[in-house]
Motif scaffolding. Structure first.
Motif, mmCIF file in Angstrom:
data_model
loop_
_atom_site.group_PDB
_atom_site.id
_atom_site.type_symbol
_atom_site.label_atom_id
_atom_site.label_comp_id
_atom_site.label_asym_id
_atom_site.label_seq_id
_atom_site.Cartn_x
_atom_site.Cartn_y
_atom_site.Cartn_z
ATOM 1 N N MET A 11 71.147 51.368 76.672
ATOM 2 C CA MET A 11 70.497 49.100 76.688
ATOM 3 C C MET A 11 71.473 48.245 76.132
ATOM 4 N N LEU A 12 71.553 48.964 75.254
ATOM 5 C CA LEU A 12 73.085 48.783 74.151
ATOM 6 C C LEU A 12 73.971 47.573 75.068
ATOM 7 N N ILE A 13 74.552 48.854 74.815
ATOM 8 C CA ILE A 13 75.762 48.307 75.946
ATOM 9 C C ILE A 13 75.336 47.393 77.455
ATOM 10 N N ALA A 14 74.420 48.030 78.408
ATOM 11 C CA ALA A 14 74.283 47.377 79.433
ATOM 12 C C ALA A 14 74.301 45.272 78.984
ATOM 13 N N LEU A 15 73.185 45.587 77.205
ATOM 14 C CA LEU A 15 72.900 44.052 77.264
ATOM 15 C C LEU A 15 74.207 43.124 76.546
ATOM 16 N N SER A 16 75.212 43.696 76.283
ATOM 17 C CA SER A 16 76.438 43.459 75.451
ATOM 18 C C SER A 16 76.814 42.959 76.906
ATOM 19 N N MET A 17 77.565 43.348 78.045
ATOM 20 C CA MET A 17 77.723 43.374 79.328
ATOM 21 C C MET A 17 77.094 41.677 79.226
ATOM 22 N N ALA A 18 75.579 41.559 79.528
ATOM 23 C CA ALA A 18 75.111 40.761 80.439
ATOM 24 C C ALA A 18 75.573 39.522 79.574
ATOM 25 N N ILE A 19 75.429 39.602 78.449
ATOM 26 C CA ILE A 19 75.198 38.260 77.035
ATOM 27 C C ILE A 19 77.029 38.154 77.687
ATOM 28 N N LEU A 20 78.340 38.837 77.714
ATOM 29 C CA LEU A 20 79.076 37.745 78.001
ATOM 30 C C LEU A 20 79.272 37.500 79.358
ATOM 31 N N VAL A 21 78.475 37.935 80.951
ATOM 32 C CA VAL A 21 78.763 37.413 81.855
ATOM 33 C C VAL A 21 77.272 36.545 81.866
ATOM 34 N N THR A 22 76.628 36.506 81.477
ATOM 35 C CA THR A 22 75.640 35.227 81.001
ATOM 36 C C THR A 22 76.359 33.724 80.570
ATOM 37 N N MET A 23 76.381 34.124 79.544
ATOM 38 C CA MET A 23 76.687 33.388 78.838
ATOM 39 C C MET A 23 78.339 32.555 79.197
ATOM 40 N N TYR A 24 79.056 33.137 79.422
ATOM 41 C CA TYR A 24 80.767 32.956 80.152
ATOM 42 C C TYR A 24 80.825 32.281 81.071
ATOM 43 N N TRP A 25 79.914 33.138 81.992
ATOM 44 C CA TRP A 25 81.211 33.059 82.911
ATOM 45 C C TRP A 25 79.664 32.317 84.128
ATOM 46 N N ILE A 26 78.316 32.496 83.808
ATOM 47 C CA ILE A 26 77.526 31.208 84.787
ATOM 48 C C ILE A 26 76.994 30.632 83.893
ATOM 49 N N PHE A 27 76.960 30.166 82.597
ATOM 50 C CA PHE A 27 76.559 29.286 81.830
ATOM 51 C C PHE A 27 77.269 28.515 80.935
ATOM 52 N N SER A 28 78.939 28.830 81.630
ATOM 53 C CA SER A 28 80.281 28.378 80.814
ATOM 54 C C SER A 28 79.841 27.746 79.338
ATOM 55 N N SER A 29 78.841 28.649 78.558
ATOM 56 C CA SER A 29 79.003 28.518 77.212
ATOM 57 C C SER A 29 80.530 28.502 75.923
ATOM 58 N N PRO A 30 80.459 27.489 75.395
ATOM 59 C CA PRO A 30 81.896 27.093 74.581
ATOM 60 C C PRO A 30 81.961 27.696 73.341
ATOM 61 N N ARG A 31 80.645 28.240 73.203
ATOM 62 C CA ARG A 31 80.648 29.226 71.582
ATOM 63 C C ARG A 31 80.921 30.256 71.531
ATOM 64 N N VAL A 32 81.371 30.922 70.487
ATOM 65 C CA VAL A 32 82.295 31.997 70.126
ATOM 66 C C VAL A 32 81.135 32.947 69.270
ATOM 67 N N ILE A 33 80.246 32.174 69.369
ATOM 68 C CA ILE A 33 79.150 33.071 68.843
ATOM 69 C C ILE A 33 78.400 34.354 69.315
ATOM 70 N N TRP A 34 78.557 33.798 70.771
ATOM 71 C CA TRP A 34 78.195 34.669 71.956
ATOM 72 C C TRP A 34 78.444 36.296 71.979
ATOM 73 N N VAL A 35 80.386 36.181 71.395
ATOM 74 C CA VAL A 35 81.037 37.256 71.567
ATOM 75 C C VAL A 35 80.323 38.300 70.474
ATOM 76 N N TYR A 36 80.391 37.572 69.420
ATOM 77 C CA TYR A 36 80.158 38.095 68.316
ATOM 78 C C TYR A 36 78.123 39.028 68.363
ATOM 79 N N LEU A 37 77.826 38.277 69.025
ATOM 80 C CA LEU A 37 77.096 38.691 69.346
ATOM 81 C C LEU A 37 76.874 39.930 70.480
#
Length: 154
Positions: A11-37
């Motif tokens: 579940m955590l690996i799926a969440l990790s991938m989902a965070i990257l896809v959601t925050m960077y490609w869907i919402f285009s967030s410029p924040r690096v905190i999502w990479v850390y999370l």
């Protein structure tokens, strides 16, 4: 139990991938905190997956363990070599690799819960409770000399 930690790892690996896809490609967030999370979730998943998987399948016999040990690097190679080669050949975005990894982790949870048998008793997992762990930790003079060179080599 180790069986639940395997599910949590997937579940955590799926969440990790989902965070990257959601925050960077869907919402285009410029924040690096999502990479850390995402790395926190992914690192926790990878760090706990193998030991718990092997602990859980040990009662199923040595052949099962052999195929699991073979399957882990094959899965890694499918992502890191075949996946990235497909990105180059077909000119696809890394997003598809992340989405595929997340979906395969979720599929793994389904296979794990529906197809992999559970040992008849919790003692089949050779698990300890926290009290036993602390008790064994206090007896370090018995086990530390046996493992000190292995620990130093790591």
């Amino acid at each position: 139990t180790p069986r639940h930690r395997v599910i949590l790892s997937l579940m955590l690996i799926a969440l990790s991938m989902a965070i990257l896809v959601t925050m960077y490609w869907i919402f285009s967030s410029p924040r690096v905190i999502w990479v850390y999370l995402a790395y926190l979730c992914g690192g926790t998943a990878i760090g706990s997956f193998e030991s718990n998987l092997l602990s859980t399948i040990t009662p199923l016999g040595p052949d099962t363990k052999v195929w699991a040990i073979i399957g882990m690097p094959v899965g890694f190679t499918m992502i890191s070599v075949v996946g990235y080669a497909a990105m180059g050949v077909f000119n696809i975005s890394v997003v598809w690799l992340y989405v595929t990894t997340a979906l395969m982790a979720l599929a793994g949870i389904c296979v794990w819960t529906l197809c992999i048998p559970t040992p008849p008793s919790a003692s089949g997992y050779n698990q300890q409770d926290f009290r036993q762990f602390v008790r064994n930790l206090k007896l370090y003079q018995h086990w530390l000399p046996k493992i000190k060179w292995y620990a130093l080599s790591l």
